[in-house]
Design an enzyme around this catalytic site. Structure first.
Site, PDB file in Angstrom:
ATOM      1  N   SER A 167       0.833  -1.209   0.000  1.00  0.00           N
ATOM      2  CA  SER A 167       0.000   0.000   0.000  1.00  0.00           C
ATOM      3  C   SER A 167       0.864   1.254   0.000  1.00  0.00           C
ATOM      4  O   SER A 167       1.728   1.389   0.863  1.00  0.00           O
ATOM      5  CB  SER A 167      -0.908   0.030   1.229  1.00  0.00           C
ATOM      6  OG  SER A 167      -1.672  -1.133   1.288  1.00  0.00           O
ATOM      7  N   GLU A 250      -2.813  -4.911  12.665  1.00  0.00           N
ATOM      8  CA  GLU A 250      -3.363  -4.538  11.363  1.00  0.00           C
ATOM      9  C   GLU A 250      -4.824  -4.980  11.280  1.00  0.00           C
ATOM     10  O   GLU A 250      -5.683  -4.252  10.794  1.00  0.00           O
ATOM     11  CB  GLU A 250      -2.545  -5.191  10.252  1.00  0.00           C
ATOM     12  CG  GLU A 250      -3.066  -4.832   8.869  1.00  0.00           C
ATOM     13  CD  GLU A 250      -2.287  -5.519   7.753  1.00  0.00           C
ATOM     14  OE1 GLU A 250      -1.407  -6.353   8.051  1.00  0.00           O
ATOM     15  OE2 GLU A 250      -2.578  -5.211   6.583  1.00  0.00           O
TER      16      GLU A 250
END
Lengths: 383, 369
Positions: A167, A250
């Site tokens: 990302s 996460e």
């Protein structure tokens, strides 16, 4: 105790009132309103910069981190109050980043004092933007089979290989990556967790165009990248422990979507704003069920945050991730149905958000991997 | 307001679990059913002795006054082994209603609830779906009192209760009456219920009531009844999560034990994922249950929290028993195995005090739909 908290609330409210620029009080939560920070960050306006600087100086970009590392050392109860006060005045988050959500918690747990001092304050101040080098073309759900290799050469590693679904790699300053440091050991036991400056010669990135038309993910290539061994977090070949710990954080972070807002709007408000109200009985019933589950999920996230005060959430984060992301997808499907043809034009933005949510149940471990984790580690089923 | 159980709540749950595993396992309910009974006065007497009947009764009236979260803890443990007792109707709902009134008569009644000498049932429903607003049973003015005519159904514990709280329509609204079940003109008709518990239909044929029989004020039933219903719905939701948790535990146990194709069937991913999904649902519902108890104890309006809890608990309990039977396979369909008792109780509890749609709709309205 309650008096102390009440005082904290009053002080917090007064400080926020005095320091939050008016432009930062619009409650905006969309991608355009996010400040990611980093070396190349271009502030959307002077107020965004000012807000970040003031909050960082106060330690409130990472309120629960120790003061020595850029935080304010707030307790969970104080942190909750800060969040409530920010929400009630519509204050934007001053900074969001993978450094805050993922690397920070892992460094606090596994890093040396020197590493914490070196890496955490720049995260807290929004000076360094991090990305996550986990997945590879051949290592998705089977993450432990990563092949990117880091060969030892004196005090350095020489890194070669490819990461994927990184990302914002094209915008990040540093990457935390899983690399293979022992090719002969069983796959979980030959991995190390290392930190690499993205400006190091041999690092390159290529954005991947997604179904949403956006390119938040990249391919990241390492071609004879030399990086100091001192930039390894945790022991050599024990990187899987760090990786798992970070994954749990996460997953908690990703699960948040399911308990909160929909493109910044609560579901009920969105439906009420629908032209003519929601008169379709079938759709309304679906929306009602979705609201029930959304409220219950929000309470569950609260409950687990309370629990995280005293104990690690551990494998139950798989449940938060699974349920939160599946719920979020359901909510955006519903939003598209309710908005009908109005949501089909790209310039409305809804379709982009809707398509983006499809990745929620894939990134950070698929729903199916989450269910397998629950089944083995929580329920103790064989396999 | 923390959503974690307190030390006291954990201790209370442990104590309850220990007692109920010995005194009221599922085999106890099965024994009652096989003997054609729906209620065990000796078991209730033991629960009274432990202070459970007075869980919501003020200390001044001999109760323990432990609050709604604690009542939920007890109800959850009872749900695990499908305990059949008047806990919800008497100790939770009637006690909460009487507390709203707190006059001499109500305080006497509270004292009798706490010491086990009085058992209450609630006569609310008149049709297949719970909806107090649609009450038609008439309480016509008759001299200084009233004359009640009409019928009630699904009166849980009504077969052995001494008293019944009756919701009736009066000229200006709804009124709640507190009547002895042997009042002239009341006929009880026992119903054989699928969950083997007690429920009756009540017929009211020109039943006389005085002003003293009114609980609270005439035409103002909801001031007294709404808090009682909230308390009952929250405790019932807690009971249902206990039911779901035990159904899940039985199922996971079976997945580890039962072998087919030479391996435990729990090694098959198709079943693992079903079990894991079910566990996730039970975890999420637990949060809504804890929240409902906390909000009720805070004194804030608990409508949203309670309806959220009952809606979620209903869905989760239904899922747990359906998955329970499916994953047990053929044995899950046999009467000799307990899962069927869980399935039948889940169905009855799903309807009692408002089904999923009733509560989800309340959530939706409160959330601006």
């Amino acid at each position: 105790m309650d008096d102390e908290l009440d005082n904290f609330r009053l002080e917090t409210r007064a400080w926020l009132e005095a320091n939050c620029p008016s432009e930062m009080r619009d409650g905006a939560k969309g991608e355009d309103a996010i400040c990611w920070g980093g070396r190349n960050w271009v502030f959307s306006c002077e107020a965004q910069k000012l807000w970040l600087e003031r909050m960082a100086a106060k330690g409130w970009t990472v309120p629960t981190w120790p003061q020595a590392y850029g935080g304010a050392g707030l307790t969970r109860a104080q942190d909750k109050i800060l969040t409530e006060e920010m929400q009630s005045m519509g204050a934007r988050l001053p900074l969001q980043s993978f450094g805050i959500w993922m690397l920070g918690p892992a460094l606090l747990h596994f890093g040396t004092h020197e590493q914490k001092l070196a890496y955490l304050p720049p995260i807290a101040r929004g000076e360094i933007r991090w990305c996550q080098g986990y997945s590879e073309p051949g290592a998705g759900s089977d993450l432990a089979s990563v092949q990117t290799r880091a060969d030892i050469d004196g005090d350095s590693y020489v890194v070669n290989g490819q990461k994927v679904w990184t990302s914002y790699a094209d915008k990040a300053d540093w990457i935390f990556a899983l690399v293979r440091t022992d090719r002969d050991a069983p796959k979980h036991k030959g991995i190390s967790f290392i930190l690499i400056d993205m400006t190091t010669p041999g690092v390159s990135t290529r954005p991947i165009r997604l179904i949403s038309g956006q390119s938040p993910f990249c391919e990241t290539f390492f071609d004879d990248v030399r990086t100091p061994r001192a930039q390894r977090v945790g022991e050599e070949n024990r990187g899987w422990d760090v990786a798992k710990y970070l994954l749990n954080h996460e997953r908690e972070m990703i699960s948040g979507g399911g308990g909160g807002l929909l493109g910044g709007r609560p579901l009920g408000a969105m439906l009420a704003a629908t032209e003519g109200g929601l008169t379709d009985a079938t759709l309304r019933a679906e929306a009602v069920a979705c609201e029930v589950d959304t409220l219950a999920m929000a309470l569950t996230l609260e409950r687990y945050k309370d629990q995280a005060e005293t104990t690690e959430i551990g494998d139950a984060s798989a449940m938060l991730k699974y349920a939160g992301t599946e719920l979020n997808k359901r909510r955006y499907e519903l939003m598209m149905k309710v908005r009908g043809a109005d949501a089909l034009r790209w310039d409305e933005g809804d379709a982009e958000d809707w398509l983006r949510t499809k990745a929620n149940s894939i990134e950070g471990g698929t729903s199916e991997v989450m269910l397998s984790i629950i089944s083995r580690r929580v329920l103790g089923l064989p396999g | 307001m923390s959503l974690l159980p307190t030390e006291d709540e954990i201790m209370l749950a442990d104590t309850a679990r220990g007692f109920l595993d010995a005194a009221a396992p599922v085999s106890h309910l099965r024994g009652l059913r096989d003997a054609g009974m729906t209620h065990d006065p000796a078991l209730w007497a033991e629960m009274v002795a432990m202070g459970w009947a007075g869980v919501l009764v003020p200390e001044a009236q001999g109760g323990a006054d432990m609050g709604h979260a604690a009542a939920g803890v007890l109800a959850r443990e009872m749900g695990q082994t499908l305990v059949s007792s008047p806990f919800l109707s008497t100790a939770v709902m009637a006690a909460t209603a009487l507390r709203q009134v707190a006059n001499t008569r109500a305080n006497d009644a509270l004292r009798q609830i706490a010491d086990g000498t009085r058992i209450y049932a609630l006569a609310l429903d008149e049709a297949a779906k719970h909806d107090p607003a649609k009450t038609e049973l008439q309480a016509e003015a008759d001299g200084n009192g009233f004359r009640l005519t009409g019928a009630k159904t699904f009166v849980v514990d009504g077969g052995f209760a001494d008293r019944v709280l009756v919701l009736a329509r009066t000229t200006g609204g709804l009124t709640l009456f507190d009547l002895p079940t042997d009042r002239k003109g009341i006929t009880r008709k026992t119903q054989a219920m699928i969950d083997s518990r007690d429920a009756v239909d009540l017929d009211f044929d020109a039943v006389s009531a005085t002003g003293d029989d009114v609980l609270g004020h005439v035409d103002d039933a909801m001031t007294v009844l709404a808090p009682a219903l909230h308390a009952g719905q929250a405790a019932l939701a807690a009971e249902m999560t206990g039911l779901a948790a035990r159904a899940l535990a039985m199922t996971v146990g079976y997945l580890k034990e039962r072998k087919q194709f030479g391996v435990p069937i729990g090694a098959f991913q198709a079943l693992q994922h079903r079990a894991a999904h079910l566990w996730s649902e039970t975890e999420i519902t637990s949060s809504a249950i804890l929240n409902a108890g906390r909000v009720l104890d805070s004194g804030d309006d608990a409508t949203l929290a309670v309806s959220l809890a009952k809606a979620r608990a209903t869905q989760t309990a239904q899922l747990a028993v359906q998955e329970g039977v499916q994953m047990h396979g053929g044995i899950g369909m046999t009467d000799a195995f307990d899962m069927g008792f869980y399935m039948k109780r889940a169905r009855v509890s799903a309807e009692w005090l408002g089904d999923y749609s009733y509560h989800a709709e309340r959530v939706a309205r409160l959330r601006g739909f």
